[in-house]
Design a protein around this motif. Structure first.
Motif, PDB file in Angstrom:
ATOM      1  N   PRO A 165      -7.413  13.599 -10.927  1.00  0.00           N
ATOM      2  CA  PRO A 165      -8.643  13.804 -10.138  1.00  0.00           C
ATOM      3  C   PRO A 165      -8.502  13.072  -8.799  1.00  0.00           C
ATOM      4  N   TYR A 166      -9.114  13.615  -7.756  1.00  0.00           N
ATOM      5  CA  TYR A 166      -8.815  13.099  -6.421  1.00  0.00           C
ATOM      6  C   TYR A 166      -9.161  11.612  -6.262  1.00  0.00           C
ATOM      7  N   ASP A 167     -10.294  11.180  -6.808  1.00  0.00           N
ATOM      8  CA  ASP A 167     -10.644   9.763  -6.668  1.00  0.00           C
ATOM      9  C   ASP A 167      -9.647   8.868  -7.403  1.00  0.00           C
ATOM     10  N   ALA A 168      -9.121   9.359  -8.533  1.00  0.00           N
ATOM     11  CA  ALA A 168      -8.102   8.598  -9.257  1.00  0.00           C
ATOM     12  C   ALA A 168      -6.793   8.570  -8.463  1.00  0.00           C
ATOM     13  N   TYR A 169      -6.464   9.682  -7.809  1.00  0.00           N
ATOM     14  CA  TYR A 169      -5.279   9.723  -6.936  1.00  0.00           C
ATOM     15  C   TYR A 169      -5.375   8.666  -5.843  1.00  0.00           C
ATOM     16  N   VAL A 170      -6.528   8.587  -5.189  1.00  0.00           N
ATOM     17  CA  VAL A 170      -6.707   7.599  -4.121  1.00  0.00           C
ATOM     18  C   VAL A 170      -6.590   6.190  -4.675  1.00  0.00           C
ATOM     19  N   SER A 171      -7.234   5.930  -5.807  1.00  0.00           N
ATOM     20  CA  SER A 171      -7.181   4.600  -6.423  1.00  0.00           C
ATOM     21  C   SER A 171      -5.745   4.225  -6.782  1.00  0.00           C
ATOM     22  N   ALA A 172      -5.007   5.184  -7.349  1.00  0.00           N
ATOM     23  CA  ALA A 172      -3.613   4.916  -7.721  1.00  0.00           C
ATOM     24  C   ALA A 172      -2.779   4.594  -6.493  1.00  0.00           C
ATOM     25  N   MET A 173      -2.906   5.403  -5.463  1.00  0.00           N
ATOM     26  CA  MET A 173      -2.104   5.196  -4.260  1.00  0.00           C
ATOM     27  C   MET A 173      -2.452   3.879  -3.563  1.00  0.00           C
ATOM     28  N   GLU A 174      -3.704   3.516  -3.566  1.00  0.00           N
ATOM     29  CA  GLU A 174      -4.097   2.255  -2.919  1.00  0.00           C
ATOM     30  C   GLU A 174      -3.513   1.053  -3.646  1.00  0.00           C
ATOM     31  N   SER A 175      -3.509   1.081  -4.968  1.00  0.00           N
ATOM     32  CA  SER A 175      -2.907  -0.031  -5.712  1.00  0.00           C
ATOM     33  C   SER A 175      -1.392  -0.021  -5.550  1.00  0.00           C
ATOM     34  N   MET A 176      -0.784   1.169  -5.516  1.00  0.00           N
ATOM     35  CA  MET A 176       0.654   1.273  -5.315  1.00  0.00           C
ATOM     36  C   MET A 176       1.057   0.800  -3.922  1.00  0.00           C
ATOM     37  N   ARG A 177       0.195   1.017  -2.951  1.00  0.00           N
ATOM     38  CA  ARG A 177       0.487   0.563  -1.591  1.00  0.00           C
ATOM     39  C   ARG A 177       0.612  -0.953  -1.534  1.00  0.00           C
ATOM     40  N   LEU A 178      -0.196  -1.666  -2.309  1.00  0.00           N
ATOM     41  CA  LEU A 178      -0.088  -3.125  -2.340  1.00  0.00           C
ATOM     42  C   LEU A 178       1.274  -3.556  -2.882  1.00  0.00           C
ATOM     43  N   VAL A 179       1.742  -2.859  -3.915  1.00  0.00           N
ATOM     44  CA  VAL A 179       3.075  -3.150  -4.456  1.00  0.00           C
ATOM     45  C   VAL A 179       4.140  -2.847  -3.402  1.00  0.00           C
ATOM     46  N   HIS A 180       3.975  -1.732  -2.714  1.00  0.00           N
ATOM     47  CA  HIS A 180       4.908  -1.347  -1.649  1.00  0.00           C
ATOM     48  C   HIS A 180       4.975  -2.418  -0.566  1.00  0.00           C
ATOM     49  N   MET A 181       3.806  -2.885  -0.116  1.00  0.00           N
ATOM     50  CA  MET A 181       3.773  -3.919   0.926  1.00  0.00           C
ATOM     51  C   MET A 181       4.393  -5.224   0.425  1.00  0.00           C
ATOM     52  N   ALA A 182       4.204  -5.522  -0.855  1.00  0.00           N
ATOM     53  CA  ALA A 182       4.820  -6.725  -1.424  1.00  0.00           C
ATOM     54  C   ALA A 182       6.338  -6.654  -1.332  1.00  0.00           C
ATOM     55  N   GLN A 183       6.895  -5.480  -1.620  1.00  0.00           N
ATOM     56  CA  GLN A 183       8.351  -5.316  -1.520  1.00  0.00           C
ATOM     57  C   GLN A 183       8.823  -5.434  -0.072  1.00  0.00           C
ATOM     58  N   LEU A 184       8.060  -4.866   0.861  1.00  0.00           N
ATOM     59  CA  LEU A 184       8.469  -4.887   2.268  1.00  0.00           C
ATOM     60  C   LEU A 184       8.438  -6.286   2.879  1.00  0.00           C
ATOM     61  N   TYR A 185       7.457  -7.092   2.474  1.00  0.00           N
ATOM     62  CA  TYR A 185       7.259  -8.385   3.140  1.00  0.00           C
ATOM     63  C   TYR A 185       7.827  -9.568   2.367  1.00  0.00           C
ATOM     64  N   LYS A 186       8.518  -9.315   1.263  1.00  0.00           N
ATOM     65  CA  LYS A 186       9.026 -10.418   0.442  1.00  0.00           C
ATOM     66  C   LYS A 186       9.925 -11.357   1.247  1.00  0.00           C
ATOM     67  N   ARG A 187      10.774 -10.820   2.100  1.00  0.00           N
ATOM     68  CA  ARG A 187      11.688 -11.673   2.870  1.00  0.00           C
ATOM     69  C   ARG A 187      10.982 -12.346   4.041  1.00  0.00           C
ATOM     70  N   ASP A 188       9.863 -11.792   4.475  1.00  0.00           N
ATOM     71  CA  ASP A 188       9.121 -12.385   5.588  1.00  0.00           C
ATOM     72  C   ASP A 188       8.168 -13.476   5.125  1.00  0.00           C
ATOM     73  N   ASP A 189       7.506 -13.247   3.994  1.00  0.00           N
ATOM     74  CA  ASP A 189       6.541 -14.231   3.501  1.00  0.00           C
ATOM     75  C   ASP A 189       6.392 -14.046   1.992  1.00  0.00           C
ATOM     76  N   PHE A 190       7.070 -14.886   1.230  1.00  0.00           N
ATOM     77  CA  PHE A 190       7.054 -14.774  -0.226  1.00  0.00           C
ATOM     78  C   PHE A 190       5.635 -14.927  -0.775  1.00  0.00           C
ATOM     79  N   GLY A 191       4.863 -15.874  -0.217  1.00  0.00           N
ATOM     80  CA  GLY A 191       3.503 -16.103  -0.702  1.00  0.00           C
ATOM     81  C   GLY A 191       2.633 -14.873  -0.552  1.00  0.00           C
TER      82      GLY A 191
END
Length: 396
Positions: A165-191
């Motif tokens: 369902p579209y609202d679930a799609y948005v919710s899933a992608m938003e939480s996945m984006r946080l994981v994505h950003m965590a991977q991208l910024y790990k070398r810049d700022d571990f915290g």
């Protein structure tokens, strides 16, 4: 409102709409008949061509850069419905999905200027994500057998996201984006990265695990709810009180969500490889399997019937590290952003009272990344329509 000129800035909400239009209308508005090419940048060489949900991802081109750096650029053949000005919006969403599956950073350009070019400017792309390929901090390779698993898992996740369902799609992608950003910024700022991983779990946990699920039923609350139906002022007061209670129980709800959707049995040998496991494929055949047989007594104790209190304590400590970063800017206490074990980081902390160094066990970045990706996926799998179900490939 759609920005036709994004001025080198990404709004992820736009990427969500372009990857999956809310009205389900996959048709190009602008008249443009030539094929479009998007681009993704990885932190490892992925030479095979592969497909996921109508996207054809080419093998990476290795672009040498000054010093110990290089870039790994993959061209993406985009479906015909993608708008010429929105190629980078679509690849931004695709980068989020791929990074979520593989647990590695994946970057997309912030503009679509090269999408219509017949001769890609690899240098222009490469400078957007340089990767250390020699010396300290060198990137780790990914064995071919893992890459094959990854491609299947990405295709399956794209299918899931397009069928939710579209609202679930948005919710899933938003939480996945946080994981994505965590991977991208790990070398810049571990915290910051550690905070993003824990927060990605919390965004879903607070929607799935109610306060009642961690506290049990409360007869008094039922009486309050009955009174609130007759007294509007009391109803407002009860709503404000319940909001404070819910926020105060976020840590407990976070722990329950992890235990339900990614319990310690998932952390065992089959699902979470040793940090050095990728190198096992490059060892002489007679030495292969040695890394997988490395014992981790702490993990084995957590899988025992008496291990749950310790698991809860460790998960609470991860949430406390997130809170310290959120409210005080404190970095997690980890001395090293990487761990030599599958699950935990054990480090010595000086005890002022005793004058000795005491061992401290911390949930490592690798473990929190694994929990975030597998718990979030496990929950949204429960929302998958039966007609779209298929085998879910393992992600490392």
């Amino acid at each position: 409102m759609t920005r036709y000129v994004t001025r080198d800035h990404v709004l992820f909400a736009e990427a969500l709409r372009f990857f999956r239009p809310p009205d389900g209308n996959y048709s190009r508005v602008m008249f443009y008949t030539k094929p479009l090419t998007g681009y993704l940048l990885f932190d490892f060489d992925w030479p095979e061509n592969w497909a996921a949900g109508g996207f054809l991802i080419g093998g990476t081109t290795v672009v040498p850069l000054p010093g110990p750096y290089a870039a790994f650029v993959a061209a993406v053949e985009l479906p015909e419905w993608v708008e010429p000005f929105a190629a980078h919006q679509v690849t931004t969403a695709l980068a989020t999905i791929i990074s979520f599956v593989i647990g590695r950073p994946v970057r997309s350009p912030r503009d679509s200027y090269l999408a219509r070019s017949e001769t890609p400017d690899y240098q222009r792309l490469a400078i957007q994500f340089p990767v250390v390929v020699a010396g300290p901090g060198i990137h780790s390779p990914v064995p071919e057998i893992w890459r094959a698993d990854f491609s299947l898992a990405v295709a399956d996740l794209v299918s899931l996201l397009l069928n939710l369902p579209y609202d679930a799609y948005v919710s899933a992608m938003e939480s996945m984006r946080l994981v994505h950003m965590a991977q991208l910024y790990k070398r810049d700022d571990f915290g910051l990265s550690y905070y993003l991983l824990v927060s990605s779990i919390e965004t879903v946990a607070q929607k799935v695990i109610s306060t009642e699920m961690v506290e049990g039923a409360d007869p008094i609350k039922d009486a309050w709810l009955t009174r609130a139906k007759e007294d509007s002022e009391f109803a407002d007061l009860l709503a404000a009180f319940q909001d404070k209670v819910d926020k105060a129980r976020l840590k407990a709800r976070f722990v329950e969500f992890v235990l339900q959707y990614c319990p310690p049995t998932r952390w065992a040998w089959a699902d979470l490889e040793h940090p050095l496991a990728g190198l096992d494929h490059y060892l002489p055949e007679r030495h292969r399997g040695l890394i997988d047989r490395l014992a981790e007594p702490l993990l084995e104790s957590l899988l025992s019937p008496n291990g749950e209190p310790t698991v809860r304590k460790l998960l609470k400590s991860a949430y406390d590290h997130r809170s310290g970063f959120t409210h005080q800017g404190q970095s997690p206490p980890h001395h090293d952003p990487n761990s030599d074990s599958r699950i935990f980081q054990v480090q010595d902390e000086y005890n002022v009272k005793t004058g000795r160094f005491d061992p401290t066990v911390l949930p490592g970045f690798r473990l929190m990344s694994f929990i975030a990706r597998h718990s979030i996926l496990a929950y949204f799998e429960t929302l998958r329509p039966p007609s779209s179900r298929s085998g879910v490939s393992k992600s490392h």
